[in-house]
Every structure is written in C-alpha cells, then in structure tokens.
Design a protein around this motif. Structure first.
Motif, PDB file in Angstrom:
ATOM      1  N   ILE A 149      -4.977  -0.701 -14.625  1.00  0.00           N
ATOM      2  CA  ILE A 149      -3.920   0.271 -14.943  1.00  0.00           C
ATOM      3  C   ILE A 149      -4.287   1.626 -14.336  1.00  0.00           C
ATOM      4  N   ALA A 150      -5.517   2.054 -14.549  1.00  0.00           N
ATOM      5  CA  ALA A 150      -5.965   3.330 -13.997  1.00  0.00           C
ATOM      6  C   ALA A 150      -5.983   3.288 -12.476  1.00  0.00           C
ATOM      7  N   SER A 151      -6.355   2.143 -11.907  1.00  0.00           N
ATOM      8  CA  SER A 151      -6.401   2.020 -10.448  1.00  0.00           C
ATOM      9  C   SER A 151      -5.015   2.150  -9.839  1.00  0.00           C
ATOM     10  N   VAL A 152      -4.034   1.489 -10.455  1.00  0.00           N
ATOM     11  CA  VAL A 152      -2.653   1.552  -9.971  1.00  0.00           C
ATOM     12  C   VAL A 152      -2.132   2.981 -10.046  1.00  0.00           C
ATOM     13  N   LEU A 153      -2.333   3.615 -11.193  1.00  0.00           N
ATOM     14  CA  LEU A 153      -1.803   4.973 -11.374  1.00  0.00           C
ATOM     15  C   LEU A 153      -2.539   5.986 -10.509  1.00  0.00           C
ATOM     16  N   SER A 154      -3.807   5.745 -10.247  1.00  0.00           N
ATOM     17  CA  SER A 154      -4.566   6.638  -9.383  1.00  0.00           C
ATOM     18  C   SER A 154      -3.975   6.653  -7.976  1.00  0.00           C
ATOM     19  N   VAL A 155      -3.613   5.481  -7.486  1.00  0.00           N
ATOM     20  CA  VAL A 155      -2.989   5.397  -6.159  1.00  0.00           C
ATOM     21  C   VAL A 155      -1.636   6.094  -6.162  1.00  0.00           C
ATOM     22  N   LEU A 156      -0.819   5.800  -7.158  1.00  0.00           N
ATOM     23  CA  LEU A 156       0.536   6.363  -7.202  1.00  0.00           C
ATOM     24  C   LEU A 156       0.530   7.878  -7.385  1.00  0.00           C
ATOM     25  N   ALA A 157      -0.399   8.379  -8.208  1.00  0.00           N
ATOM     26  CA  ALA A 157      -0.439   9.810  -8.494  1.00  0.00           C
ATOM     27  C   ALA A 157      -0.816  10.631  -7.267  1.00  0.00           C
ATOM     28  N   LYS A 158      -1.519  10.007  -6.324  1.00  0.00           N
ATOM     29  CA  LYS A 158      -1.941  10.714  -5.113  1.00  0.00           C
ATOM     30  C   LYS A 158      -0.872  10.688  -4.019  1.00  0.00           C
ATOM     31  N   LEU A 159       0.163   9.887  -4.212  1.00  0.00           N
ATOM     32  CA  LEU A 159       1.168   9.733  -3.161  1.00  0.00           C
ATOM     33  C   LEU A 159       2.194  10.860  -3.176  1.00  0.00           C
ATOM     34  N   GLU A 160       2.572  11.296  -2.014  1.00  0.00           N
ATOM     35  CA  GLU A 160       3.669  12.243  -1.848  1.00  0.00           C
ATOM     36  C   GLU A 160       4.747  11.502  -1.062  1.00  0.00           C
TER      37      GLU A 160
END
Length: 298
Positions: A149-160
C-alpha cells in the motif's frame, strides 16, 4: 511529499474493510477459468480451513476435522485468494485539472486506488500499479504484503500528471503484459477516442480479466458552471477555442451525456463495470455505493 494517510483515510478503511471486492469476480467463473476442476478432487493448492457456512459446497467439508472436533470446516484453497489486481492510472496532463474542488482528478483517483489497494491486501490478494500517458510509464509488480500500500502510494504521490494520453495503446500494451486472468481497475477521464478505447477495454475483458472502469471527471466538466465569453483550452494539445458559454452549455451537456452513455452501453455489453464519477462526489461515498452494488449483483 504526500503521505499514506493523506490518501487512505482511517474512516474509509472502517467503511470498506468488510466488503469483498472478489465476490462478483468469483461468481463470474474466474476460478473455473483458471482450474478445470477447482473444487473436486482438491486439484488446487490447499491453504487453510474455515468454518462451513450456508452456501458452501458440502464436498469441500474436511471430514477428518469433523471427526476430531464434531464441527464442520471446509478446506480453503489458495485459488480462492489468488486474484491479482492491477490499479491502472492515467497520468496525462488533463488529470491535473480542477476548477474549484480540493482534489484534482488525479488526486481523486489516487484516493480511490488507495482504498481498493487496501481492500485487496486485506483479502490477501496481490495488487500492482500501472501508470500510463501515451504508453505505459511505470509498472509496480503485484504483491500482497501490507507494505505494498505504501509502495503504491509512494509512486503515485511523486507523479505530476504531464503530457498527452493514448488510452487505447496503453491498455492494449497492458493486455499483452498480463499473463493470467486478473482484476483490472482503470482510473481515467477518458479524454481520447472512445471507439478505440472501448476496443482496447474489450481486449482486456476477452483475455479473461474482470475490468472496472472508473471514469473520473472534474465537477466543472460535468456541470459546466460557466457564463459569458470564455476561452477553452485542451490541457494536452493546448488547442484553444473561444465560446459563448451560455449558448454552448446545452450542446456540451448533450455531448457529455452521449459520451458517457456510449461507455455505459458498450461496457455493459462486454461485462465491464463502468463507474462514472465526478470530483464533487465524496470519493468514499462513491466507492462505497459502487462496492455495495457490486456485492449485490454477485
């Protein structure tokens, strides 16, 4: 940087954690497609026991356990939980749009994806992440560990969200990458050629996948709350068009309805769940309503 808690609200977890995302998937014959005889002769890998409940197949009762405990238990098989999920996120520039809502379409989609990711992990199902623009940009392999869950959100949160999109090409690419029937959850504003996109969605579905299409639009894209002369700009191509908003609104809303209706009808024909949303709807309520409806259909 965004945190897990920003997108995965504790209140939402409490609401959804008792719902079963897999119910419809299993009923539609997913297990039968994976295993010629999943419940006869124990042809799939044994995982654990669970109490017998009304509706279970009596042939699955473990009579050795009954002899020792005088209670009915069934064997739970690995196939019952081994459903791989893919969160498929449109990261094109248009997803960054918001008119007056707190969340952009992209942030709104992340919130939905976070809750669904949590739900699958709770069910011990591996879930992965795919992001796309004109092609697949990032791929996070499916895992069922809680850290995912943290891995998925970490990727998404860094995306612009940037650049243009080619939904059809990206989904066709994904269909070729998926080796086993899976649960594919797509989040997009679908600002592309509808016929091509529907064709690629069918390709995913015909591969044995269960497909859920979350069509996420901004509140303003649905309600069109504009007046007077205004300039519209395509966020991806930068093409501009000057219109009289008051005269344009009727044509626009009719076109949008036809657009959504086309997706709704074509997805229904193909056994794809089409979920139209806009950012004025609290995402947790929208997701709960969908999951409850999905469970009832199953």
């Amino acid at each position: 940087m965004a945190t897990v808690e920003q997108y995965l609200k504790p209140a939402v977890i409490q609401q959804i954690k008792r719902l079963d995302l897999r119910a419809q998937f299993i009923v539609k014959g997913f297990l039968q497609g994976l295993h010629a005889s999943p419940f006869h002769g124990f042809s799939v890998e044994f995982s654990e026991h669970r109490k017998y409940t009304h509706g279970d197949n009596p042939q699955d009762i473990d009579w050795l356990v009954y002899a020792k405990t005088d209670k009915y238990y069934t064997k739970k098989f690995e196939a019952e939980t081994n459903i791989t999920g893919y969160l498929v996120m449109d990261q094109s520039r248009s997803m960054a749009y918001t008119y007056r809502q707190e969340l952009t379409k992209f942030d709104y989609s992340i919130c939905l994806a976070a809750a669904l990711c949590y739900l699958m992990i709770q069910q011990n199902d591996p879930v992965g992440l795919v992001t796309f623009g004109k092609k697949i940009e990032q791929f996070l392999p499916p895992k069922s560990k809680r850290q995912q869950i943290a891995s998925v959100l970490s990727v998404l949160a860094k995306l612009e969200p940037v650049g243009e999109t080619d939904i059809s090409k990206s989904l066709t690419q994904l269909a070729a990458m998926i080796k086993h029937a899976s649960l594919v959850m797509v989040f997009s504003d679908l600002l592309g050629d509808a016929d091509d996109t529907i064709s690629s969605l069918r390709r995913l579905r015909h591969g044995g996948n269960d497909v859920i299409l979350f069509h996420v639009l901004d509140e303003a894209e649905v309600a069109f709350p504009f007046h007077g002369l205004m300039e519209l700009e395509d966020p991806e191509t930068k093409q501009k068009l000057e219109v009289d908003a008051d005269n344009f609104k009727k044509d626009y809303t009719e076109e949008l309805k036809a657009f959504r209706d086309q997706y709704s009808a074509e997805c229904f024909k193909s056994g794809i769940d089409y979920v139209p949303l806009d950012t004025s709807m609290p995402f947790d309520r929208a997701l709960m309503e969908y999951l409850v409806t999905r469970r009832q259909r199953a």
